[in-house]
Each structure stands twice: as structure tokens, then as C-alpha cells.
Design a protein around this motif. Structure first.
Motif, PDB file in Angstrom:
ATOM      1  N   ALA A 150     -42.840 -19.753 -12.164  1.00 23.50           N
ATOM      2  CA  ALA A 150     -43.313 -18.834 -13.202  1.00 23.50           C
ATOM      3  C   ALA A 150     -43.703 -17.493 -12.598  1.00 23.50           C
ATOM      4  N   ASP A 151     -44.301 -17.531 -11.402  1.00 25.76           N
ATOM      5  CA  ASP A 151     -44.677 -16.296 -10.710  1.00 25.76           C
ATOM      6  C   ASP A 151     -43.442 -15.458 -10.391  1.00 25.76           C
ATOM      7  N   ARG A 152     -42.408 -16.092  -9.899  1.00 26.67           N
ATOM      8  CA  ARG A 152     -41.166 -15.381  -9.569  1.00 26.67           C
ATOM      9  C   ARG A 152     -40.497 -14.815 -10.821  1.00 26.67           C
ATOM     10  N   VAL A 153     -40.458 -15.638 -11.871  1.00 25.66           N
ATOM     11  CA  VAL A 153     -39.840 -15.183 -13.127  1.00 25.66           C
ATOM     12  C   VAL A 153     -40.615 -13.995 -13.694  1.00 25.66           C
ATOM     13  N   ALA A 154     -41.941 -14.067 -13.643  1.00 26.59           N
ATOM     14  CA  ALA A 154     -42.755 -12.963 -14.160  1.00 26.59           C
ATOM     15  C   ALA A 154     -42.556 -11.701 -13.330  1.00 26.59           C
ATOM     16  N   SER A 155     -42.406 -11.841 -12.011  1.00 26.50           N
ATOM     17  CA  SER A 155     -42.177 -10.680 -11.153  1.00 26.50           C
ATOM     18  C   SER A 155     -40.850 -10.006 -11.473  1.00 26.50           C
ATOM     19  N   VAL A 156     -39.818 -10.805 -11.625  1.00 19.88           N
ATOM     20  CA  VAL A 156     -38.502 -10.247 -11.954  1.00 19.88           C
ATOM     21  C   VAL A 156     -38.528  -9.613 -13.344  1.00 19.88           C
ATOM     22  N   THR A 157     -39.171 -10.282 -14.289  1.00 18.15           N
ATOM     23  CA  THR A 157     -39.267  -9.743 -15.647  1.00 18.15           C
ATOM     24  C   THR A 157     -40.020  -8.414 -15.643  1.00 18.15           C
ATOM     25  N   GLY A 158     -41.105  -8.360 -14.892  1.00 17.78           N
ATOM     26  CA  GLY A 158     -41.865  -7.116 -14.798  1.00 17.78           C
ATOM     27  C   GLY A 158     -41.057  -5.989 -14.187  1.00 17.78           C
ATOM     28  N   ALA A 159     -40.273  -6.296 -13.160  1.00 22.94           N
ATOM     29  CA  ALA A 159     -39.425  -5.274 -12.541  1.00 22.94           C
ATOM     30  C   ALA A 159     -38.371  -4.769 -13.515  1.00 22.94           C
ATOM     31  N   VAL A 160     -37.754  -5.685 -14.255  1.00 23.45           N
ATOM     32  CA  VAL A 160     -36.726  -5.288 -15.223  1.00 23.45           C
ATOM     33  C   VAL A 160     -37.332  -4.431 -16.332  1.00 23.45           C
ATOM     34  N   VAL A 161     -38.484  -4.827 -16.849  1.00 25.96           N
ATOM     35  CA  VAL A 161     -39.139  -4.058 -17.915  1.00 25.96           C
ATOM     36  C   VAL A 161     -39.576  -2.690 -17.381  1.00 25.96           C
ATOM     37  N   GLY A 162     -40.074  -2.636 -16.142  1.00 23.79           N
ATOM     38  CA  GLY A 162     -40.459  -1.362 -15.551  1.00 23.79           C
ATOM     39  C   GLY A 162     -39.278  -0.417 -15.403  1.00 23.79           C
ATOM     40  N   LEU A 163     -38.142  -0.928 -14.950  1.00 26.62           N
ATOM     41  CA  LEU A 163     -36.942  -0.099 -14.833  1.00 26.62           C
ATOM     42  C   LEU A 163     -36.442   0.358 -16.200  1.00 26.62           C
ATOM     43  N   ALA A 164     -36.525  -0.530 -17.181  1.00 25.85           N
ATOM     44  CA  ALA A 164     -36.118  -0.141 -18.538  1.00 25.85           C
ATOM     45  C   ALA A 164     -37.024   0.978 -19.061  1.00 25.85           C
ATOM     46  N   GLY A 165     -38.319   0.877 -18.782  1.00 21.35           N
ATOM     47  CA  GLY A 165     -39.242   1.935 -19.186  1.00 21.35           C
ATOM     48  C   GLY A 165     -38.936   3.254 -18.509  1.00 21.35           C
ATOM     49  N   LEU A 166     -38.571   3.209 -17.227  1.00 18.37           N
ATOM     50  CA  LEU A 166     -38.193   4.418 -16.506  1.00 18.37           C
ATOM     51  C   LEU A 166     -36.946   5.053 -17.122  1.00 18.37           C
ATOM     52  N   VAL A 167     -35.961   4.229 -17.452  1.00 20.35           N
ATOM     53  CA  VAL A 167     -34.733   4.747 -18.059  1.00 20.35           C
ATOM     54  C   VAL A 167     -35.039   5.394 -19.408  1.00 20.35           C
ATOM     55  N   VAL A 168     -35.863   4.748 -20.223  1.00 22.28           N
ATOM     56  CA  VAL A 168     -36.225   5.310 -21.531  1.00 22.28           C
ATOM     57  C   VAL A 168     -36.966   6.629 -21.351  1.00 22.28           C
ATOM     58  N   ALA A 169     -37.885   6.699 -20.373  1.00 18.02           N
ATOM     59  CA  ALA A 169     -38.628   7.937 -20.127  1.00 18.02           C
ATOM     60  C   ALA A 169     -37.702   9.060 -19.691  1.00 18.02           C
ATOM     61  N   LEU A 170     -36.746   8.763 -18.808  1.00 15.04           N
ATOM     62  CA  LEU A 170     -35.808   9.791 -18.363  1.00 15.04           C
ATOM     63  C   LEU A 170     -34.904  10.267 -19.497  1.00 15.04           C
ATOM     64  N   ILE A 171     -34.480   9.343 -20.338  1.00 12.27           N
ATOM     65  CA  ILE A 171     -33.658   9.733 -21.493  1.00 12.27           C
ATOM     66  C   ILE A 171     -34.465  10.626 -22.428  1.00 12.27           C
ATOM     67  N   ALA A 172     -35.718  10.262 -22.685  1.00 12.17           N
ATOM     68  CA  ALA A 172     -36.565  11.070 -23.573  1.00 12.17           C
ATOM     69  C   ALA A 172     -36.862  12.434 -22.963  1.00 12.17           C
ATOM     70  N   LEU A 173     -36.988  12.487 -21.643  1.00 15.25           N
ATOM     71  CA  LEU A 173     -37.271  13.746 -20.964  1.00 15.25           C
ATOM     72  C   LEU A 173     -36.110  14.720 -21.085  1.00 15.25           C
ATOM     73  N   HIS A 174     -34.896  14.210 -21.037  1.00 17.28           N
ATOM     74  CA  HIS A 174     -33.718  15.069 -21.069  1.00 17.28           C
ATOM     75  C   HIS A 174     -33.097  15.195 -22.454  1.00 17.28           C
ATOM     76  N   ALA A 175     -33.676  14.548 -23.445  1.00 16.73           N
ATOM     77  CA  ALA A 175     -33.145  14.662 -24.804  1.00 16.73           C
ATOM     78  C   ALA A 175     -33.467  16.051 -25.350  1.00 16.73           C
ATOM     79  N   PRO A 176     -32.582  16.603 -26.158  1.00 17.94           N
ATOM     80  CA  PRO A 176     -32.880  17.909 -26.743  1.00 17.94           C
ATOM     81  C   PRO A 176     -34.106  17.813 -27.638  1.00 17.94           C
ATOM     82  N   GLY A 177     -34.997  18.776 -27.498  1.00 19.59           N
ATOM     83  CA  GLY A 177     -36.253  18.751 -28.260  1.00 19.59           C
ATOM     84  C   GLY A 177     -36.041  19.108 -29.717  1.00 19.59           C
ATOM     85  N   THR A 178     -36.938  18.660 -30.509  1.00 21.60           N
ATOM     86  CA  THR A 178     -36.928  19.023 -31.919  1.00 21.60           C
ATOM     87  C   THR A 178     -38.159  19.873 -32.184  1.00 21.60           C
ATOM     88  N   THR A 179     -38.019  20.782 -33.095  1.00 20.10           N
ATOM     89  CA  THR A 179     -39.137  21.646 -33.416  1.00 20.10           C
ATOM     90  C   THR A 179     -39.838  21.136 -34.657  1.00 20.10           C
TER      91      THR A 179
END
Length: 130
Positions: free
Chosen positions: A32-61
Motif C-alpha cells: 500500500a505504501d508503494r502504491v500510494a507513493s506511485v499514485t502521489g507521483a502520478v497525481v503530482g505530475l498531472a498537477g504540474l502539467v495542468v499548471a503549465l497548460i493554464a500558465l500558457h493558455a491565452p488569457g481572458t479578460t
């Protein structure tokens, strides 16, 4: 993201939590510890990808936003301008009004002052002194 998207995220999060609890109960704590570690890493990377996409998305006024421009030595502000040492304001509440009546603010040329709100303690006749 619409209602369907939020329900999908909530379902995926709930399912992941349930799977982690079942692994801890049915298998063993080390797995369970190993599964949680891998899950946390995957979710963290997904969050990074979402943040980078939002950072480079064209802004709305926002509908009530305005453009503020100062050129050639002018002073411009989207809200109030208060000169250093100016007496405090009395009367109506501070700040520009919101709504569809807002216009762009532009000050062009040395000594010009423009504000989307109130100008307090600035004498436009004295000019801009750096």
C-alpha cells in the motif's frame, strides 16, 4: 469545467482512495505504501502539467476590466491616484465604480495624469516631476 467534469474528478478521486484502502487492508502495508507513493507521483505530475497548460493558455479578460496606458511621461492608474502627503479622503467610499461603464484609461505626454477612479492631491498644472 462543467458539472460532468467535476463529477468525473470526484469519482476518480474517490475510487483511488477506495483502492488504496483496499490494498492496505487486503494485501499488506508495504505494498500500500508503494502504491500510494506511485499514485502521489502520478497525481503530482498531472498537477504540474495542468499548471503549465493554464500558465500558457491565452488569457481572458473580465467583462469589467480596462486597459491602462501611460506614455511619454504620463501617469495613469486603473483606480485612484493619491499623491504622497495628500490629506485623507472624506465622503464617498474610495475606489472606482464597477460595471459596464468602465472605460480605458490613457495618459500621454509629460505632465498628463489619468485615473479610472479619483485623483487626490495631484495638481495636473504642476506637471510630472520624476
Amino acid at each position: 469545467m462543467g458539472r460532468r467534469g467535476w463529477w468525473t474528478v470526484a469519482g476518480a478521486g474517490g475510487s483511488a482512495g477506495l483502492v488504496l484502502v483496499l490494498v492496505a487492508v487486503l494485501v499488506d502495508l508495504d505494498t500500500a505504501d508503494r502504491v500510494a507513493s506511485v499514485t502521489g507521483a502520478v497525481v503530482g505530475l498531472a498537477g504540474l502539467v495542468v499548471a503549465l497548460i493554464a500558465l500558457h493558455a491565452p488569457g481572458t479578460t473580465a467583462p469589467d476590466s480596462r486597459r491602462v496606458r501611460a506614455r511619454g511621461g504620463g501617469i495613469a492608474a486603473g483606480g485612484d491616484i493619491t499623491a504622497p502627503g495628500a490629506p485623507p479622503r472624506t465622503g464617498a467610499a474610495a475606489g472606482p465604480t464597477t460595471g459596464s461603464g468602465q472605460r480605458d484609461v490613457s495618459a500621454t505626454g509629460r505632465g498628463s495624469v489619468a485615473a479610472g477612479g479619483d485623483i487626490n492631491g495631484v495638481d495636473p498644472g504642476q506637471g510630472h516631476r520624476p
